[in-house]
Design an enzyme around this catalytic site. Sequence first.
Site, PDB file in Angstrom:
ATOM      1  CB  SER A 128      15.712   6.071 -28.331  1.00  0.00           C
ATOM      2  OG  SER A 128      14.663   5.249 -27.932  1.00  0.00           O
TER       3      SER A 128
ATOM      4  CG  HIS B  97      16.475   2.237 -31.735  1.00  0.00           C
ATOM      5  ND1 HIS B  97      17.074   2.022 -30.511  1.00  0.00           N
ATOM      6  CD2 HIS B  97      15.626   3.269 -31.548  1.00  0.00           C
ATOM      7  CE1 HIS B  97      16.600   2.882 -29.629  1.00  0.00           C
ATOM      8  NE2 HIS B  97      15.707   3.650 -30.233  1.00  0.00           N
TER       9      HIS B  97
ATOM     10  CG  ASP C  20      19.457  -0.241 -29.500  1.00  0.00           C
ATOM     11  OD1 ASP C  20      19.775   0.250 -30.594  1.00  0.00           O
ATOM     12  OD2 ASP C  20      18.456   0.119 -28.847  1.00  0.00           O
TER      13      ASP C  20
END
Length: 245
Positions: free
Chosen positions: A200, A68, A110
Amino acid sequence: MKAIVWFLAPIFFATCNGHGSVRIVGGEELEDLSDYMFVVSFLSSENGNYSLCGGTLIDPRHVITAGHCSPGVSYIVVGSNNVIYGGSRYNVEKSVPHPDFSGSPSYRNDIAVLTLTEDVTEVTEFPKRPTSELNDFDISCTVLGKGLTSYPNGTVSQKLKKTNVKPISKIQCDYDWRKLVPRKTICATTDGTGTCPGDSGGPLLCNDELTGVVSFGYPCGTGVPDVYTDVYDFNDWIDSEIGEN
């Protein structure tokens, strides 16, 4: 200190250029980056627009990050303890999320590989990837990132932060998350510290190996386990991507 993708509102949050990201809450600010030069920040344009994500150099030409986090990354920044200024910039030639990355709300698979246009010269040591599944839940692991220092009104950490987390079994994680956690992930407890929006894509290091990639969590450091993509499960795919360059 938080570097995780938060999703499935209102349970999760996502704030990284329209994509989920997390930052580290609590933890320790690092004045000396020499042991973690392989942890990089992202810029989305030459004008220095900061992307609330990070990544890990696994060799002089390739970065592992969250799927992402991969859209729109133009540059990586190496060796800087400032969000925008300092360090060295390297152009991203290609950004490839896993072909089965699902995005919000499930965030399955991911993970992504970034290929740079030239080799990074400042970094000489890179974390190895694990050669077996993580099944020791008595160890302490380290997560690093430059995300929010608190949620929801915290500020972005100017310096790289690190904190220690403890991995837990998939059974315990499924229980804590009510079976919302996708396969091929690792969960770690926070105990008042952990990832937060902006962290992230950053590394989870266990036994000095790049064991996980910050994916998502419940904001922030609230006791709900943070979730990381399990790098071991994607070794073959990573090898195929870096072998083509």
